[in-house]
Design a protein around this motif. Structure first.
Motif, PDB file in Angstrom:
ATOM      1  N   LEU A  64      58.627  67.917  77.740  1.00  0.00           N
ATOM      2  CA  LEU A  64      59.017  68.529  78.999  1.00  0.00           C
ATOM      3  C   LEU A  64      57.902  69.424  79.525  1.00  0.00           C
ATOM      4  O   LEU A  64      57.307  70.198  78.791  1.00  0.00           O
ATOM      5  CB  LEU A  64      60.288  69.365  78.822  1.00  0.00           C
ATOM      6  CG  LEU A  64      61.563  68.604  78.413  1.00  0.00           C
ATOM      7  CD1 LEU A  64      62.724  69.581  78.262  1.00  0.00           C
ATOM      8  CD2 LEU A  64      61.905  67.530  79.437  1.00  0.00           C
ATOM      9  N   SER A  65      57.682  69.292  80.841  1.00  0.00           N
ATOM     10  CA  SER A  65      56.666  70.129  81.486  1.00  0.00           C
ATOM     11  C   SER A  65      57.367  71.087  82.450  1.00  0.00           C
ATOM     12  O   SER A  65      58.177  70.650  83.275  1.00  0.00           O
ATOM     13  CB  SER A  65      55.680  69.252  82.260  1.00  0.00           C
ATOM     14  OG  SER A  65      54.750  70.056  82.967  1.00  0.00           O
ATOM     15  N   SER A 114      60.671  70.726  74.368  1.00  0.00           N
ATOM     16  CA  SER A 114      61.584  69.640  73.990  1.00  0.00           C
ATOM     17  C   SER A 114      62.976  70.225  73.777  1.00  0.00           C
ATOM     18  O   SER A 114      63.125  71.250  73.100  1.00  0.00           O
ATOM     19  CB  SER A 114      61.108  68.947  72.713  1.00  0.00           C
ATOM     20  OG  SER A 114      62.127  68.161  72.141  1.00  0.00           O
ATOM     21  N   SER A 130      71.542  70.854  76.294  1.00  0.00           N
ATOM     22  CA  SER A 130      71.353  70.155  77.572  1.00  0.00           C
ATOM     23  C   SER A 130      72.307  70.694  78.621  1.00  0.00           C
ATOM     24  O   SER A 130      71.955  70.828  79.802  1.00  0.00           O
ATOM     25  CB  SER A 130      71.577  68.648  77.388  1.00  0.00           C
ATOM     26  OG  SER A 130      70.597  68.101  76.523  1.00  0.00           O
ATOM     27  N   PHE A 176      62.217  71.710  84.622  1.00  0.00           N
ATOM     28  CA  PHE A 176      61.375  70.892  83.750  1.00  0.00           C
ATOM     29  C   PHE A 176      61.337  69.459  84.273  1.00  0.00           C
ATOM     30  O   PHE A 176      62.319  68.964  84.831  1.00  0.00           O
ATOM     31  CB  PHE A 176      61.912  70.882  82.312  1.00  0.00           C
ATOM     32  CG  PHE A 176      61.967  72.240  81.663  1.00  0.00           C
ATOM     33  CD1 PHE A 176      60.837  72.779  81.054  1.00  0.00           C
ATOM     34  CD2 PHE A 176      63.144  72.977  81.679  1.00  0.00           C
ATOM     35  CE1 PHE A 176      60.885  74.031  80.465  1.00  0.00           C
ATOM     36  CE2 PHE A 176      63.202  74.229  81.092  1.00  0.00           C
ATOM     37  CZ  PHE A 176      62.068  74.763  80.484  1.00  0.00           C
ATOM     38  N   SER A 177      60.208  68.837  84.056  1.00  0.00           N
ATOM     39  CA  SER A 177      60.083  67.398  84.329  1.00  0.00           C
ATOM     40  C   SER A 177      59.653  66.714  83.044  1.00  0.00           C
ATOM     41  O   SER A 177      58.925  67.289  82.232  1.00  0.00           O
ATOM     42  CB  SER A 177      59.056  67.146  85.441  1.00  0.00           C
ATOM     43  OG  SER A 177      57.775  67.615  85.049  1.00  0.00           O
ATOM     44  N   ARG A 178      60.149  65.486  82.846  1.00  0.00           N
ATOM     45  CA  ARG A 178      59.843  64.773  81.602  1.00  0.00           C
ATOM     46  C   ARG A 178      58.472  64.123  81.696  1.00  0.00           C
ATOM     47  O   ARG A 178      58.162  63.414  82.641  1.00  0.00           O
ATOM     48  CB  ARG A 178      60.929  63.740  81.326  1.00  0.00           C
ATOM     49  CG  ARG A 178      60.825  63.111  79.937  1.00  0.00           C
ATOM     50  CD  ARG A 178      62.043  62.279  79.639  1.00  0.00           C
ATOM     51  NE  ARG A 178      63.262  63.080  79.615  1.00  0.00           N
ATOM     52  CZ  ARG A 178      63.637  63.817  78.578  1.00  0.00           C
ATOM     53  NH1 ARG A 178      62.871  63.869  77.476  1.00  0.00           N
ATOM     54  NH2 ARG A 178      64.743  64.521  78.628  1.00  0.00           N
TER      55      ARG A 178
END
Length: 329
Positions: free
Chosen positions: A63-64, A25, A41, A56-58
């Protein structure tokens, strides 16, 4: 990655990436790092540009990391660990210390601390090795060449690249045996040193400041030059046995007296102070400064500092050393 691309990275970016992937996160990572979420960010956007990957993907839970991010994490984590070790204070594990120290020490000084030092050193650092020789005219050169680690003695002045520390003062005394014609006297006079064969074990040559003291004595008609100068304890003992007057330090004299006592001949040897008129002429008042010296390159070496402190502490606690508000190394 090219050099110009590496210049786009800094430690802060790597730390930001590592923290985001651990927290999953941006908001939690920002809180952990003590920065604002917009600032973090912005760092993430720069990382995506540098690595040309979304990273990262949300997801619903946070976040992954992408496959590329997971790969980078495995590479970056040991880098950050190595960088972190640069700011950690160095540690010394004495039980694993393997080092050979070469020491040059005046023997009259060595006698004041060597026994307790050896016991403590090999209890704390069993793999340490010592080589001990007498301090001599080449000792400063060998300190500079790294063939000698530490020097101790009545040393006047050191080269600019050699550090020194006053660690105590040593007194001179007289030692004679029953074979000496004046064995039954209570004290020696200057005439006694002139009229009978004289031997010196360091004190006359190094610590009685012969250029000053002997010059003053010569002006008074006393030409006191040793018949024997030696760095050998065996030679000094034989000189006493043959009726010579030995001038040495109290630590060495005590060592010789202990040896004679252990062989059942303690009553055949006698210790006396130096003649008062010689002490008055001595610029050190028979309390000769003892210096410890080492090359600048070893000043912050932890194992070297450990050895210096060990020796200094044992010398400070020696009954044969005079300490006048000596500061710790």
């Amino acid at each position: 990655m090219r050099t110009d691309e590496l210049l786009q990275l800094d430690i802060k970016l790597l730390v930001a990436f590592h923290t985001i992937i651990e927290e999953g996160s941006v908001s939690r990572a920002a809180e952990r790092l003590g920065v604002t979420q917009p600032a973090l960010s912005k760092s993430l956007q720069k990382l995506r540009s540098v690595f040309n990957d979304a990273l990262f993907s949300r997801q619903a839970y946070g976040l992954s990391p992408t496959a590329r991010a997971s790969e980078l994490h495995l590479q970056i984590e040991p880098i950050l660990h190595s960088l972190s070790s640069l700011t950690s204070p160095p540690k010394l594990d004495l039980s694993e210390l393997h080092r050979h120290f070469c020491l040059h020490i005046h023997e009259s000084v060595l006698a004041s601390f060597i026994e307790p030092l050896l016991s403590e050193i090999y209890n704390e650092a069993p793999n340490v090795k010592l080589s001990i020789s007498n301090w001599g005219t080449q000792s400063f050169y060998e300190l500079n060449q790294s063939t000698v680690d530490l020097g101790i003695g009545m040393i006047n002045g050191t080269p600019n690249n050699v550090r020194s520390k006053l660690i105590g003062h040593i007194e001179g005394c007289i030692l004679i045996s029953r074979t000496h014609p004046l064995f039954h006297k209570d004290k020696f006079e200057t005439e006694d040193l002139v009229n009978y064969p004289l031997a010196s074990h360091h004190i006359q040559r190094h610590a009685m400041s012969p250029s000053i003291t002997l010059q003053k004595l010569q002006q008074q008609g006393f030409d006191i030059m040793p018949n024997l100068e030696t760095e050998s304890l065996l030679a000094a003992m034989k000189a006493i046995k043959n009726g010579m007057t030995l001038v040495t330090g109290y630590a060495t004299a005590n060592l010789m007296m202990d040896f004679m006592a252990s062989s059942g001949k303690g009553d055949d040897i006698k210790l006396m102070p130096l003649p008062e008129d010689i002490v008055k002429l001595d610029p050190y008042d028979n309390q000769h400064p003892v210096q410890m010296c080492w090359h600048e390159r070893n000043n912050n070496d932890l194992s070297h500092k450990w050895l210096r402190e060990k020796i200094a502490n044992h010398m400070k606690n020696s009954p044969w050393m005079i300490n006048k508000l000596i500061k710790h190394l």
